[in-house]
Motif scaffolding. Structure first.
Motif: not given
Length: 374
Positions: A349-355
């Motif tokens: 959570l709250w760690s941003g999007p991934r490829r």
């Protein structure tokens, strides 16, 4: 076909440049105590990372993908060693070509025999003998330095993971900033808040972030070393600590450890920014406060709800505290998200999007236990 001497001399000059490039890369990577750019190691990193990225894109299950990506640092180190030895081998083969009576084949045979200390071929003459001795020393030094390099890497890795493992019990797995505050206040249901331990925690992670910034920019493959547990990551651990500090300062300014929290936030931002820049990611030295953050207000309110479940002492109205929280998080969010996406960290959570689009994984919470004798 007899190759003119002029062509062989030009090839020898090119070979000398290749040997010089290999030595420069080895020295900058393994000896110089700071991040030194090398086109050779950059290309190795890009090729190996690209190959693992293509392989990981076909795997939908995160745990299986993590097992694959755990082998990536080893592949990078082996590819670096192969590149240094390969470039040096080609370079010394070209250097020996002008002196080879039996053509380019014998030149590369002599180069391979010397570099890999096999000793089955020895050219005649003072100049080629000198090249052969230099080739033997080059092969030996490269392999020796790479072997000596590994204990340094794993020593830094162990220091890093010890603190990450300790944080997992307090911030959940995967780590999450609001969970860290909630669990610290809840204190295993003891009825006594342990928020008074947060100043020491922030001071500890301030030093941890400084250590990681130094070690992971000097030895860049460390960035891709993954934690032993698939849902644990040094990236999300540091991000959780920074988010907890930002929330604490914004929501409860009178009870928050202001100085330790601010110092931890600054050290953590510098850590993420320096590592991102060393990886070639576009991250500003000082972020623009007007840029805002990607985290939504609803996600922020969900975190407030989690903290209220354990009656965390919130002093300010969440809407009033939101601008202050944004003001803290804007400093480190961009760099943290860039590093997390690049190393494919666990989607906490709250760690941003991934490829690849993966749903965020909330912290795993153990079931409620029973008191002794209950």
């Amino acid at each position: 076909m007899v190759v003119p001497l002029a062509v062989r001399l030009v090839a020898a000059v090119a070979g000398g440049l290749l040997v010089l490039a290999a030595w420069t890369s080895v020295t900058g990577t393994l000896i110089v105590s700071r991040s030194v750019g090398s086109w050779l190691t950059r290309w190795v990193d890009r090729i190996v990372t690209g190959a693992f990225g293509l392989a990981a894109a076909r795997i939908t299950d995160y745990r299986r993908r993590d097992r694959l990506l755990a082998t990536q640092p080893a592949a990078i180190l082996l590819a670096q060693l192969a590149a240094w030895l390969g470039i040096s081998f080609v370079g010394f083969g070209l250097l020996l070509w002008p002196f080879a009576a039996r053509g380019v084949t014998s030149a590369f045979t002599d180069a391979g025999s010397s570099m890999f200390t096999l000793g089955f071929a020895e050219p005649a003459g003072a100049a080629p003998s000198a090249v052969v001795f230099l080739g033997a020393a080059t092969g030996l030094v490269i392999v020796t330095l790479q072997i000596a390099y590994l204990p340094t890497l794993y020593s830094a890795f162990n220091r890093r993971e010890t603190e990450v493992a300790l944080l997992n019990a307090r911030a959940g797995v995967p780590s999450w900033g609001p969970e860290l505050l909630a669990r610290t206040h809840y204190a295993l249901g003891s009825g006594v808040s342990t928020l008074d331990t947060m100043p020491d925690l922030y001071a500890q992670w301030e030093r941890w972030a400084a250590d990681i910034a130094e070690s992971h920019t000097t030895y860049l493959p460390l960035v891709r070393f993954r934690s032993p547990r698939p849902l644990s990551s040094w990236v999300t651990a540091l991000l959780a600590v920074l988010d907890s500090a930002a929330l604490f300062l914004a929501l409860s300014p009178s009870s928050a450890p202001v100085v330790p929290a601010r110092l931890c936030l600054r050290s953590g931002f510098l850590c993420f920014a320096r590592i991102a820049q060393a990886m070639g990611l576009e991250v500003p030295d000082e972020p623009d406060p007007r840029r805002g953050i990607s985290l939504s207000y609803q996600e922020y309110l969900d975190a407030i709800a989690r903290m209220r479940e354990v009656e965390f002492p919130i002093e300010r109205d969440p809407a009033e505290a939101w601008p202050d929280f944004v003001g803290w998080r804007v400093n480190y969010e961009q760099a943290a998200y860039a590093v997390a996406a690049e190393v494919r960290a666990v989607p906490a959570l709250w760690s941003g999007p991934r490829r690849r689009s993966i749903a965020a994984i909330p912290p795993i919470r153990p079931p409620l236990g029973r008191p002794p004798g209950g």
